[in-house]
Motif scaffolding. Structure first.
Motif, PDB file in Angstrom:
ATOM      1  N   SER A 224       0.489  -9.556   4.547  1.00  0.00           N
ATOM      2  CA  SER A 224      -0.897  -9.830   4.165  1.00  0.00           C
ATOM      3  C   SER A 224      -1.880  -9.122   5.093  1.00  0.00           C
ATOM      4  O   SER A 224      -2.925  -8.627   4.653  1.00  0.00           O
ATOM      5  CB  SER A 224      -1.153 -11.339   4.161  1.00  0.00           C
ATOM      6  OG  SER A 224      -0.888 -11.903   5.436  1.00  0.00           O
ATOM      7  N   LYS A 253       3.112  -6.648  -0.966  1.00  0.00           N
ATOM      8  CA  LYS A 253       1.955  -6.958  -0.138  1.00  0.00           C
ATOM      9  C   LYS A 253       1.335  -5.668   0.392  1.00  0.00           C
ATOM     10  O   LYS A 253       1.088  -5.505   1.588  1.00  0.00           O
ATOM     11  CB  LYS A 253       2.354  -7.899   1.006  1.00  0.00           C
ATOM     12  CG  LYS A 253       2.799  -9.278   0.507  1.00  0.00           C
ATOM     13  CD  LYS A 253       3.082 -10.251   1.638  1.00  0.00           C
ATOM     14  CE  LYS A 253       3.434 -11.629   1.079  1.00  0.00           C
ATOM     15  NZ  LYS A 253       3.704 -12.615   2.157  1.00  0.00           N
ATOM     16  N   HIS A 275      -0.069  -9.477  -2.850  1.00  0.00           N
ATOM     17  CA  HIS A 275      -1.272  -8.882  -2.262  1.00  0.00           C
ATOM     18  C   HIS A 275      -1.272  -7.397  -2.602  1.00  0.00           C
ATOM     19  O   HIS A 275      -0.241  -6.808  -2.928  1.00  0.00           O
ATOM     20  CB  HIS A 275      -1.295  -9.034  -0.740  1.00  0.00           C
ATOM     21  CG  HIS A 275      -1.358 -10.439  -0.250  1.00  0.00           C
ATOM     22  ND1 HIS A 275      -2.389 -11.299  -0.540  1.00  0.00           N
ATOM     23  CD2 HIS A 275      -0.507 -11.138   0.543  1.00  0.00           C
ATOM     24  CE1 HIS A 275      -2.181 -12.465   0.045  1.00  0.00           C
ATOM     25  NE2 HIS A 275      -1.037 -12.398   0.703  1.00  0.00           N
ATOM     26  N   HIS A 334      -4.957 -13.324   3.493  1.00  0.00           N
ATOM     27  CA  HIS A 334      -3.781 -14.124   3.171  1.00  0.00           C
ATOM     28  C   HIS A 334      -3.975 -14.973   1.914  1.00  0.00           C
ATOM     29  O   HIS A 334      -3.037 -15.637   1.469  1.00  0.00           O
ATOM     30  CB  HIS A 334      -3.425 -15.042   4.350  1.00  0.00           C
ATOM     31  CG  HIS A 334      -4.415 -16.139   4.584  1.00  0.00           C
ATOM     32  ND1 HIS A 334      -5.576 -15.940   5.294  1.00  0.00           N
ATOM     33  CD2 HIS A 334      -4.427 -17.442   4.188  1.00  0.00           C
ATOM     34  CE1 HIS A 334      -6.255 -17.065   5.345  1.00  0.00           C
ATOM     35  NE2 HIS A 334      -5.590 -17.996   4.673  1.00  0.00           N
TER      36      HIS A 334
END
Length: 403
Positions: A224, A253, A275, A334
Motif C-alpha cells: 500500500s 498493490k 490498490h 491503505h
C-alpha cells in the motif's frame, strides 16, 4: 565429332582430392579461429562443477559471461548464501543445482543477468528473511521448487520468493505446501531507482493452507505504501490450485500490471486489484471447483480493464463473480480508493453464487461510502463452452519445458 566416353565413378582418379580437401579444411579452420576470436565469450565460457558452498561462492566470484556452474553431490543443510552473478544479455551466468537445500537454507542473488536453474528448497524453515531473495536486474529464476518450507508456528512471517530490483523473470517454478504467514511470491517496489518490469510465467502455485488473517496471499505485487508506483509486471499462464490463504489470492498493490491467461482452480480467494490503477485482467479462467469460499475478481481503483475472463462455479467470498468495492472519500494509501473509469467487457459468468456484478462491495464499512462510477459493462456471456485453455499441472512448473 569424336564420341565422349563417361568414366564410371568407381574408376575415377582421386589424386587431386586430398589437395582440395586440405584447402577446404584450412578454410574452415581459419574461419573458426576468426569466429572464436571475434566471440571471446564463447571461447572462454566454462562449465564448472562444485560440491560445497565455499566452492560455489568462489566459482561465482570468478565467473565470466556464459559460464555454467553446476552444484552436485550431497544435499546442502543450513546454508545461507549470497551470490553476485554478472553476465550479459546474450551470455548470462547460470547456476544449476542438482542438490536439495534443507534446514534453514536460504539464497540471496545480486548483480545482473544471472540464472538460477533447478534449485529445490524443501522441508526446511526460517525464522525470518526470504527463502530466495533476488535483487539487481535482469535475473531469471527457472525450474525451481520451494516446498513445505514452513516454521513450527503459523504466525512466523517470511516470503518464499522475493523480487527486488527490475526486469527479472520467474518461470516454470513450483511453490507448494505453504502453511504460514507470508507470500509464496512477492514483488517489492522499494527504493528510488528502477523497480518492477518482471515477468512471472508458467509457474505452479499449489496447496496454500488457510491463514488466520492478512498476509497469506499466494502472490502480491507491491504494498500500500508504494501502490501508486507503476510496476509494469506481467503475470501470465500460471496455475493456482487449492490456495486458500486469504480473500486476496492475488493481491495487486501497484499500477500498470497485466494478469492474463492464468488458471485458478478451487482457491478460497479472489484475484484482487486491492490498490493501484490502470491494470489489465484479461482472459483468465477462474473455476470454483466446489469451494464455496472461492471468488472471482475484486476491483478497487481507477482505469482498470476486466476483459474476456471466464468465471464459473465460484462461491460467495466476495458476494459475486466480479465485485467493485465501495470507496473512501479522500482515501489514505491503505484505504479503499473509489472505483472509477473501469471497463468490464466480454466476460463469461456461469453458475456463480451471489450476484454477477457487485457495485459497491463493502458499502458502509470502514468509511466506505462512495459507489463505483463511470463503469462500463458490456458483452457478458452467461452460457456456452469454455473458450479459454485450462492449464494442468503438466503444463506448468519444472515438469514443463521452459519456453
Amino acid at each position: 565429332m569424336k564420341k565422349q566416353h563417361r568414366v564410371p565413378a568407381s574408376t575415377r582418379s582421386t589424386e587431386s582430392e586430398p589437395a582440395f580437401f586440405l584447402h577446404s579444411t584450412r578454410g574452415v579452420l581459419v574461419s573458426l579461429v576468426l569466429f572464436m576470436s571475434a566471440c571471446p565469450g564463447i571461447a572462454n565460457a566454462e562449465e564448472l562443477r562444485v560440491e560445497t558452498p565455499s566452492g560455489l561462492k568462489k566459482a561465482a566470484e570468478s565467473a565470466q559471461p556464459g559460464d555454467i556452474i553446476t552444484i552436485v553431490g550431497a544435499d546442502w543443510h543450513d546454508v545461507e548464501l549470497k551470490l553476485t552473478l554478472t553476465g550479459t544479455p546474450e551470455k548470462p551466468v547460470t547456476v544449476r543445482s542438482q542438490v536439495a537445500w534443507t534446514g534453514e537454507s536460504s539464497l540471496r542473488l545480486h548483480g545482473a543477468y544471472g540464472v538460477l536453474d533447478g534449485f529445490t528448497f524443501k522441508n526446511g524453515s526460517l525464522k525470518s528473511g526470504h527463502v530466495i531473495r533476488v535483487a539487481g536486474s535482469h535475473h531469471r529464476v527457472t525450474r525451481c521448487t520451494i516446498e513445505n518450507y514452513n516454521p513450527a508456528e503459523v504466525d512466523v512471517r517470511y516470503p518464499w520468493l522475493s523480487l527486488y530490483g527490475h526486469h527479472h523473470r520467474v518461470d516454470h517454478c513450483r511453490l507448494a505446501g505453504k502453511n504460514h504467514s507470508g507470500n509464496m511470491l512477492v514483488v517489492w517496489l522499494v527504493g528510488e531507482g528502477e523497480v518492477g518490469s518482471h515477468r512471472i510465467t508458467g509457474n505452479h502455485f499449489v496447496d496454500m493452507a488457510r491463514g488466520d488473517g492478512n498476509g497469506f496471499e499466494a502472490l502480491r505485487i507491491g504494498t500500500s505504501e508504494f501502490s501508486l508506483k507503476s510496476a509494469h509486471c506481467v503475470v501470465a499462464e500460471n496455475l493456482f490450485e487449492n490456495c486458500d490463504g486469504e480473500i486476496e489470492l492475488i493481491s495487486n498493490k501497484s499500477c500498470d500490471n497485466i494478469y492474463e491467461r492464468n488458471t485458478i482452480v478451487g482457491c478460497a480467494g479472489a484475484l484482487t486489484l486491492r490498490h493501484g490503477n490502470n491494470c489489465i485482467v484479461r482472459e483468465n479462467l477462474i473455476l470454483g471447483d466446489g469451494d464455496r469460499r472461492s471468488g472471482g475478481i475484486r476491483v478497487v481503483g481507477t482505469g482498470h480493464q476486466i476483459i474476456g475472463n471466464h468465471i464459473e462455479g465460484v462461491g460467495d467470498r466476495i458476494d459475486g463473480a466480479i465485485a467493485l468495492s465501495a470507496g473512501v472519500p479522500d482515501p489514505k494509501l491503505h484505504q479503499h480508493a473509489q472505483v472509477q473509469n473501469v471497463l468490464i467487457d466480454g466476460n463469461t459468468l456461469i453458475d456463480n453464487a451471489g450476484e454477477e456484478f457487485v457495485m459497491g462491495h463493502g458499502l458502509g464499512s470502514r468509511s466506505r461510502t462512495l459507489l463505483p462510477k463511470d463503469v462500463t459493462v458490456k458483452n457478458t456471456r452467461r452460457t456456452g463452452k469454455r473458450l479459454l485453455k485450462q492449464l494442468k499441472p503438466e503444463d506448468v512448473g519444472p515438469v514443463a519445458s521452459p519456453k
